[in-house]
Design an enzyme around this catalytic site. Structure first.
Site, PDB file in Angstrom:
ATOM      1  N   GLN A 124       0.886  -1.037  -0.313  1.00  0.00           N
ATOM      2  CA  GLN A 124       0.110   0.547   0.012  1.00  0.00           C
ATOM      3  C   GLN A 124       0.583   1.262  -0.398  1.00  0.00           C
ATOM      4  O   GLN A 124       1.776   1.169   0.967  1.00  0.00           O
ATOM      5  CB  GLN A 124      -1.096  -0.095   1.520  1.00  0.00           C
ATOM      6  CG  GLN A 124      -1.290   1.015   1.595  1.00  0.00           C
ATOM      7  CD  GLN A 124      -2.443   1.379   2.251  1.00  0.00           C
ATOM      8  OE1 GLN A 124      -2.255   0.395   3.699  1.00  0.00           O
ATOM      9  NE2 GLN A 124      -3.884   2.081   2.775  1.00  0.00           N
ATOM     10  N   GLY A 125       0.770   1.983  -1.008  1.00  0.00           N
ATOM     11  CA  GLY A 125       1.589   3.034  -1.088  1.00  0.00           C
ATOM     12  C   GLY A 125       0.442   4.208  -0.876  1.00  0.00           C
ATOM     13  O   GLY A 125       0.342   5.189  -1.782  1.00  0.00           O
ATOM     14  N   SER A 127       1.539   6.811   3.005  1.00  0.00           N
ATOM     15  CA  SER A 127       1.803   7.568   3.149  1.00  0.00           C
ATOM     16  C   SER A 127       2.765   7.967   2.696  1.00  0.00           C
ATOM     17  O   SER A 127       3.054   7.588   2.313  1.00  0.00           O
ATOM     18  CB  SER A 127       2.520   6.997   5.119  1.00  0.00           C
ATOM     19  OG  SER A 127       0.856   6.587   5.275  1.00  0.00           O
ATOM     20  N   SER A 159       4.618  -1.111   3.987  1.00  0.00           N
ATOM     21  CA  SER A 159       4.549  -2.773   4.241  1.00  0.00           C
ATOM     22  C   SER A 159       4.908  -3.431   3.382  1.00  0.00           C
ATOM     23  O   SER A 159       3.778  -3.808   2.857  1.00  0.00           O
ATOM     24  CB  SER A 159       3.527  -2.865   5.492  1.00  0.00           C
ATOM     25  OG  SER A 159       3.535  -1.998   6.793  1.00  0.00           O
ATOM     26  N   GLU A 242      -9.647  -1.416   5.900  1.00  0.00           N
ATOM     27  CA  GLU A 242      -8.749  -2.232   6.644  1.00  0.00           C
ATOM     28  C   GLU A 242      -8.645  -1.806   7.956  1.00  0.00           C
ATOM     29  O   GLU A 242      -8.387  -2.817   8.823  1.00  0.00           O
ATOM     30  CB  GLU A 242      -6.710  -1.047   6.297  1.00  0.00           C
ATOM     31  CG  GLU A 242      -6.617  -1.323   7.440  1.00  0.00           C
ATOM     32  CD  GLU A 242      -5.166  -0.013   6.965  1.00  0.00           C
ATOM     33  OE1 GLU A 242      -4.018  -0.344   7.345  1.00  0.00           O
ATOM     34  OE2 GLU A 242      -5.340   1.088   6.795  1.00  0.00           O
TER      35      GLU A 242
END
Length: 379
Positions: A124-125, A127, A159, A242
């Site tokens: 997941q990109g 932040s 992550s 999420e």
């Protein structure tokens, strides 16, 4: 809501419980390592072969089409059995549901099955160094280029990026639009030279998270999800899924940890200490509140069909409870709790990230205040 299981739901619970007892893959290696990845992929493939990966997904997309109650039962039984997480948890919990909700039929055909089979790992990109809590202020840019987009910028706290094939990427495509309006949601192929993945060493000594650097990385038009400029709405779907993934299963996992802590307290002869008993009781009460709150959130989701902002409460509570529990374990162990190789030491150090990852507790409190309680905005 009626918390009594129907005959069908009870039969499903027994089916899952029996299957986990027969197929449990053994202890999970340390998360984020190569050993963990291989173990988790094999476990996910076994889950998938038996209809337990993506259990909430519609049957036509490879899932089981489970009801929300069945999803909660499955999560609880996984936690009860201390079963390891699948390798592609980000793809299953966030990426797949987003493609199902916002993607084209071609995107569903291309991406969903490899998520469930763990053939392609997702990350997941979202932040960035100056856009963690305030996602809409992100600066990573995507510029049109002959049938696609070129992405330049940086992401952080990503992550499993070191293992990922695909990245759920939100980038700014219209710098002139208001910050929430100029964003687009992409599926970025991580296997290209224009992407540099750099591990971030944590206080535990591990590197679960990474920095990503993009220098004109390529994304074709067919990998835009939800339409150009609609990235904020798609990103919110991702985040709601999420946080909805916690709930009652998190309460059960905490209860299991608390049982270990109580055994430790008794082994140390501290079971009669009034201060320790009070701290244990505080955690126990919090776990029960988390469980009941998760059931209330489940009721809301059953009424609306989509996860709502109430999921932020579960994530916030879980972070505080896990930190409180590991703090107490460290106090009980005394000097021994400071030894590097200790299991509770690792849990204590890892728990410090709980109030940051998946949305900081401060931001979650704002979400609860504004979107759940209806209080006026701070600014």
């Amino acid at each position: 809501m009626d918390l009594t299981l129907t005959a069908e739901e009870a039969a499903f619970r027994d089916e899952v419980r029996d299957w986990l007892a027969e197929n449990h893959p053994g202890p999970e290696p340390r998360y984020g390592t190569a050993e963990w990845l291989g173990h988790a992929i094999e476990w996910q493939r076994k889950l998938h072969a038996n209809g337990y990966a993506g259990i909430s997904w519609p049957a036509e997309y490879g899932g089981r089409g489970a009801t929300l109650i069945e999803q909660a039962i499955f999560s609880e039984e996984m936690a009860r059995a201390n079963a390891p997480r699948p390798a592609n948890v980000l793809g299953i919990v966030m990426g797949g549901p987003v493609v199902i909700a916002h993607g084209t039929e071609q995107q569903r055909e291309r991406f969903l099955e490899p998520i469930l089979s763990a053939e392609e790992i997702w990350c997941q990109g979202f932040s960035e160094p100056e856009a963690g809590s305030d996602l809409a202020s992100l600066k990573t840019r995507a510029v049109r280029d002959d049938g696609g987009w070129r992405v330049t910028g940086q992401k952080v706290w990503t992550s499993l990026a070191q293992w990922a094939k695909w990245c759920m990427l939100v980038a700014r495509t219209d710098p002139e639009a208001p910050k929430h309006k100029g964003l687009t949601y992409f599926l970025l192929d991580m296997e290209q030279d224009e992407i540099d993945v750099r591990p971030l060493r944590q206080i535990t000594g591990e590197a679960e998270f990474n920095e990503l650097f993009f220098e004109s990385a390529w994304i074709p038009d067919e990998n835009v999800v939800g339409g150009v400029g609609n990235g904020w709405a798609v990103a919110i779907t991702t985040l709601m899924n999420e946080r909805a993934g916690l709930g009652a299963s998190a309460a059960l996992a905490l209860r299991s940890g608390l049982a270990e802590l109580i055994s430790l307290v008794n082994e140390r002869g501290l079971g009669g200490d009034p201060v320790i008993r009070q701290r244990i009781a505080k955690v126990q009460i919090g776990i029960e509140a988390l469980r009941l709150g998760a059931l209330r959130t489940l009721t809301s989701t059953m009424k609306t069909g989509t996860p709502g902002p109430e999921g932020s409460i579960s994530k916030w509570e879980w972070a505080e409870l896990n930190q409180e529990m590991t703090n107490l374990a460290t106090d009980v162990l005394g000097a021994e709790g400071l030894t590097w190789a200790g299991e509770w030491t690792h849990r204590f150090l890892r728990a410090q990230a709980n109030s940051i990852e998946g949305g900081t507790s401060d931001v979650l409190k704002n979400i609860v205040a504004e979107r759940v309680l209806g209080l006026p905005r701070l600014r």
